[in-house]
Write a protein that holds these residues in place. Structure first.
Motif, PDB file in Angstrom:
ATOM      1  N   THR A 181       0.818  -1.221   0.000  1.00  0.00           N
ATOM      2  CA  THR A 181       0.000   0.000   0.000  1.00  0.00           C
ATOM      3  C   THR A 181       0.849   1.267   0.000  1.00  0.00           C
ATOM      4  OG1 THR A 181      -0.137   0.036   2.423  1.00  0.00           O
ATOM      5  CG2 THR A 181      -1.855  -1.190   1.242  1.00  0.00           C
ATOM      6  N   GLY A 182       2.138   1.151  -0.258  1.00  0.00           N
ATOM      7  CA  GLY A 182       3.011   2.319  -0.270  1.00  0.00           C
ATOM      8  C   GLY A 182       3.763   2.441   1.038  1.00  0.00           C
ATOM      9  N   VAL A 183       3.131   3.028   2.047  1.00  0.00           N
ATOM     10  CA  VAL A 183       3.807   3.221   3.326  1.00  0.00           C
ATOM     11  C   VAL A 183       3.859   1.928   4.128  1.00  0.00           C
ATOM     12  CG1 VAL A 183       3.184   5.645   3.478  1.00  0.00           C
ATOM     13  CG2 VAL A 183       1.657   3.929   4.457  1.00  0.00           C
ATOM     14  N   ALA A 184       3.029   0.950   3.778  1.00  0.00           N
ATOM     15  CA  ALA A 184       2.978  -0.292   4.542  1.00  0.00           C
ATOM     16  C   ALA A 184       2.641  -1.461   3.626  1.00  0.00           C
ATOM     17  CB  ALA A 184       1.940  -0.198   5.662  1.00  0.00           C
ATOM     18  N   THR A 185       2.857  -2.666   4.157  1.00  0.00           N
ATOM     19  CA  THR A 185       2.430  -3.888   3.487  1.00  0.00           C
ATOM     20  C   THR A 185       1.421  -4.581   4.390  1.00  0.00           C
ATOM     21  OG1 THR A 185       4.544  -4.160   2.339  1.00  0.00           O
ATOM     22  CG2 THR A 185       3.137  -6.118   2.549  1.00  0.00           C
ATOM     23  N   GLN A 186       0.303  -4.982   3.814  1.00  0.00           N
ATOM     24  CA  GLN A 186      -0.742  -5.661   4.576  1.00  0.00           C
ATOM     25  C   GLN A 186      -0.729  -7.145   4.225  1.00  0.00           C
ATOM     26  OE1 GLN A 186      -4.718  -4.089   4.165  1.00  0.00           O
ATOM     27  NE2 GLN A 186      -5.650  -6.031   4.766  1.00  0.00           N
ATOM     28  N   PHE A 187      -0.698  -7.969   5.279  1.00  0.00           N
ATOM     29  CA  PHE A 187      -0.745  -9.421   5.119  1.00  0.00           C
ATOM     30  C   PHE A 187      -2.063  -9.943   5.683  1.00  0.00           C
ATOM     31  CE2 PHE A 187       3.640  -8.119   5.734  1.00  0.00           C
ATOM     32  CZ  PHE A 187       4.334  -8.780   4.729  1.00  0.00           C
ATOM     33  N   LEU A 188      -2.702 -10.848   4.983  1.00  0.00           N
ATOM     34  CA  LEU A 188      -3.825 -11.603   5.518  1.00  0.00           C
ATOM     35  C   LEU A 188      -3.362 -13.034   5.690  1.00  0.00           C
ATOM     36  CD1 LEU A 188      -6.868 -10.292   3.423  1.00  0.00           C
ATOM     37  CD2 LEU A 188      -6.165  -9.629   5.733  1.00  0.00           C
ATOM     38  N   VAL A 189      -3.513 -13.568   6.903  1.00  0.00           N
ATOM     39  CA  VAL A 189      -3.006 -14.904   7.213  1.00  0.00           C
ATOM     40  C   VAL A 189      -4.089 -15.714   7.905  1.00  0.00           C
ATOM     41  CG1 VAL A 189      -0.656 -14.007   7.441  1.00  0.00           C
ATOM     42  CG2 VAL A 189      -2.091 -14.244   9.472  1.00  0.00           C
TER      43      VAL A 189
END
Length: 382
Positions: free
Chosen positions: A320-328
């Motif tokens: 997302t640019g400033v962060a990375t989102q993980f779904l686990v």
């Protein structure tokens, strides 16, 4: 006994904190607001936050006098406003629909109220209000010549020019696009700080409430679930509803099995976790454990130390640019979220399907009472 008990002028002179005392509003067989008591300090920015149908707008309408409580009282200071009409109260409302007079200029729209009251300085008051909302340069235009954000500023000026004791904001930014909404959030807070009036803001947008308000009351089914400073509500929710509605939470139902110093020991789907006792709303039996996504660390190796870690499988990775989102997916079958700031030069190498470990500090965890279905599930599992 109210200090001002006769005459509309007495109601309009009311000053002080806003009090709702055991207020209930019933519509036939439906209870919209249920035995609600709260105090809004004078000069504060207060937000009522909750989903549609929770009772927040009905509460606002009772403060405005547009609805009368079935039971209970509405007071400003020592003045009991219950039963008085809207125009008798020192209260103004800004709605989502701007309701400006299309045939009048912006200046005349804002001056309309003071002129109607016979205010000799109506024009000067209107100019001051327009300057406050930074709309002086467009005072000669008609509403149709303004953007949505500009019309919202004019609607705010029209309410502020009356110098109400309490200003009610009913989803005022809902019709604006995201960029304008964020700009107006900053502007509303600036204006409230500058004029020092009591603002009560009704919204279903958690970011909106937390950005502007000094105090947020989260409503659900006609009652206040939790009330406090935005940081307090986010960091330490006291019910599962607040944990889910204010931000996102990774939740798991378990059972308290013991204590370890200042921590509670909890079994969640075969995993042992620890929750500081002072961060848990329950101290025995079933519990709903929670931790915010940005407090969770993700790694391909098990974290050092015992407890507060769980093995998981990656479902999705979003940059997302400033962060990375993980779904686990965790062992219980629940889907958790993890947010990691993109601080390192090296790119993230974790991909969907990878086995990973999640870890967190126990001081970031919280515990709330499990709902009946979750509590029964925990009893069966044990």
């Amino acid at each position: 006994m109210a200090l001002f008990s006769t005459g509309s002028s007495g109601f309009r002179r009311a000053q002080g904190d806003l009090h709702l005392e055991a207020v209930t509003k019933e519509f036939a067989a439906f209870t919209a607001v249920d035995d609600l008591s709260l105090t809004v300090p004078r000069g504060s920015f207060f937000a009522l936050l909750g989903p549609s149908g929770c009772g927040k707008t009905t509460t606002l309408r009772m403060v405005a006098g547009l609805e009368q409580p079935t039971r209970g009282r509405v007071l400003i200071g020592d003045t009991d406003l219950t039963g008085s009409r809207p125009y008798e109260r020192p209260v103004n409302t800004v709605f989502q629909s701007y309701a400006l007079f299309p045939h009048l200029t912006i200046r005349d729209n804002v001056a309309f109220g003071p002129k109607r009251r016979g205010d000799a300085d109506a024009a000067r008051s209107a100019e001051d209000a327009l300057e406050l909302v930074q709309m002086s340069a467009m005072a000669g235009r008609k509403p149709a010549q303004l953007s949505g954000g500009q019309q919202q500023r004019v609607a705010l000026a029209r309410a502020l020019v009356n110098r109400p004791e309490v200003l009610l904001l009913d989803e005022p930014l809902g019709a604006l696009d995201l960029k304008l909404r964020r700009q107006m959030q900053v502007e509303l807070k600036r204006i409230q700080t500058e004029v020092g009036l009591t603002f009560i803001h009704v919204t279903h947008d958690q970011e909106e409430a937390m950005t502007m308000a000094d105090t947020v009351a989260v409503m659900n089914a006609g009652r206040i679930e939790q009330m406090g400073h935005p940081e307090e509500l986010y960091d330490l929710p006291r019910t599962s509803f607040v944990a889910n509605f204010v931000g996102q939470s990774n939740l798991g139902t378990g059972r308290i099995t013991g204590a370890d110093g200042h921590d509670l020991v909890v079994e969640v789907a075969g995993t042992t976790v620890r929750i500081p006792r002072d961060r848990s709303a329950v101290t025995s039996g079933p519990i709903m454990f929670g931790v915010r996504p940005e407090k969770v660390r993700i790694s391909t190796e098990q974290p050092a130390g015992a407890g507060n870690d769980v093995k998981a499988t990656v479902m999705d990775v979003s940059f997302t640019g400033v962060a990375t989102q993980f779904l686990v997916t965790v062992p219980s079958g629940a889907v958790w979220g993890v947010y990691e700031q993109n601080l390192d030069v090296e790119r993230n190498t974790i991909r969907p399907g990878d086995a990973v470990w999640l870890g967190w500090d126990s001081g970031h965890a919280f515990g709330v009472e499990a709902d009946e279905a979750s509590a029964e599930e925990a009893r069966v599992a044990s």
